[in-house]
Design a protein around this motif. Structure first.
Motif, mmCIF file in Angstrom:
data_model
loop_
_atom_site.group_PDB
_atom_site.id
_atom_site.type_symbol
_atom_site.label_atom_id
_atom_site.label_comp_id
_atom_site.label_asym_id
_atom_site.label_seq_id
_atom_site.Cartn_x
_atom_site.Cartn_y
_atom_site.Cartn_z
ATOM 1 N N GLU A 81 0.897 -0.816 0.393
ATOM 2 C CA GLU A 81 -0.227 -0.015 -0.492
ATOM 3 C C GLU A 81 1.263 1.277 -0.077
ATOM 4 O O GLU A 81 0.599 1.832 -1.189
ATOM 5 C CB GLU A 81 -0.973 -0.469 0.609
ATOM 6 C CG GLU A 81 -2.127 -0.703 1.288
ATOM 7 C CD GLU A 81 -3.073 -0.944 2.040
ATOM 8 O OE1 GLU A 81 -3.087 -0.331 2.909
ATOM 9 O OE2 GLU A 81 -3.433 -1.982 2.631
ATOM 10 N N SER A 85 0.896 4.090 -3.321
ATOM 11 C CA SER A 85 1.013 5.147 -2.860
ATOM 12 C C SER A 85 1.694 6.510 -3.040
ATOM 13 O O SER A 85 1.359 7.421 -3.957
ATOM 14 C CB SER A 85 0.556 5.438 -0.888
ATOM 15 O OG SER A 85 -0.429 6.750 -0.204
ATOM 16 N N LEU A 101 -7.332 2.285 -1.942
ATOM 17 C CA LEU A 101 -5.798 0.601 -1.757
ATOM 18 C C LEU A 101 -5.827 -0.381 -1.258
ATOM 19 O O LEU A 101 -4.889 -1.589 -1.998
ATOM 20 C CB LEU A 101 -4.923 2.034 -1.637
ATOM 21 C CG LEU A 101 -3.177 1.912 -1.158
ATOM 22 C CD1 LEU A 101 -3.293 1.618 -3.597
ATOM 23 C CD2 LEU A 101 -2.918 3.082 -1.651
ATOM 24 N N SER A 105 -3.806 -4.051 -2.927
ATOM 25 C CA SER A 105 -2.493 -4.578 -2.603
ATOM 26 C C SER A 105 -3.442 -6.321 -1.426
ATOM 27 O O SER A 105 -1.824 -6.680 -2.467
ATOM 28 C CB SER A 105 -2.069 -3.349 -1.079
ATOM 29 O OG SER A 105 -1.747 -1.836 -1.218
#
Length: 192
Positions: A81, A85, A101, A105
């Motif tokens: 993540e 990100s 997210l 992931s």
């Protein structure tokens, strides 16, 4: 005098390398399927958040994410993540805060686990399911009300729509400011 020795071991090593490269390509296609069906990335590319080379950046993102998994075989979900990100922030100037997210992931981690186990058929099935259910996310500008926009500013909102009910979010417009009709004054409040 030259002696040439061919051993079956060398030939099998070459086949293993080809098989490994082919299986690695299957995982790469899995990463592509996950990222290219992710509404956040679709919106970022479609709206030019990554600049004029947004689509190339999205393709590059597939390569670096799959390489990240190969370089770090024992990843935790929060690490994936954080990595994605950071890439979205750096390359697309996008902060992912829609809650998608963790799912992206987790799906990538599941695909990598299948690849590590050699379950390439199951991995192919998962890729097919993802790409069959593909629908593009749509972003439209919210209709503006010229009566409330008397200052001539360019206040514009965005509504995001997708086919997935868990991702679709719309907000009701804020109520108009209260007016005191007795003295003709309008109360103006700061937007939040």
């Amino acid at each position: 005098m030259r002696i040439q020795i061919c051993t079956p071991l060398l030939l099998s090593d070459t086949s293993n390398m080809a098989a490994s490269a082919a299986s690695r390509e299957v995982f790469r296609e899995g990463v592509r399927a996950v990222l290219h069906t992710w509404p956040v990335l679709q919106i970022a590319v479609d709206n030019g958040f990554g600049g004029v080379y947004g689509q190339q950046k999205a393709d590059w993102l597939v390569d670096v994410v799959q390489q990240y998994f190969h370089d770090n075989a024992d990843l935790d979900q929060y690490e994936v993540e954080d990595y994605i990100s950071g890439l979205m922030d750096q390359e697309f100037d996008t902060v992912v805060d829609d809650g998608s997210l963790p799912q992206v992931s987790l799906t990538l981690m599941q695909m990598f686990a299948l690849w590590q186990q050699g379950a390439l058929q199951q991995l192919q099935t998962n890729i097919s399911k993802l790409t069959q259910n593909t629908q593009r996310a749509k972003v439209t500008a919210a209709p503006s009300n010229s009566d409330q926009d008397s200052d001539g500013g360019d206040a514009e909102g965005m509504e995001c729509e997708t086919s997935s009910p868990s991702v679709s979010r719309t907000q009701a417009p804020p109520p108009p400011p209260p007016q005191d009709e007795d003295d003709g004054w309008t109360v103006v409040r700061r937007k939040k």
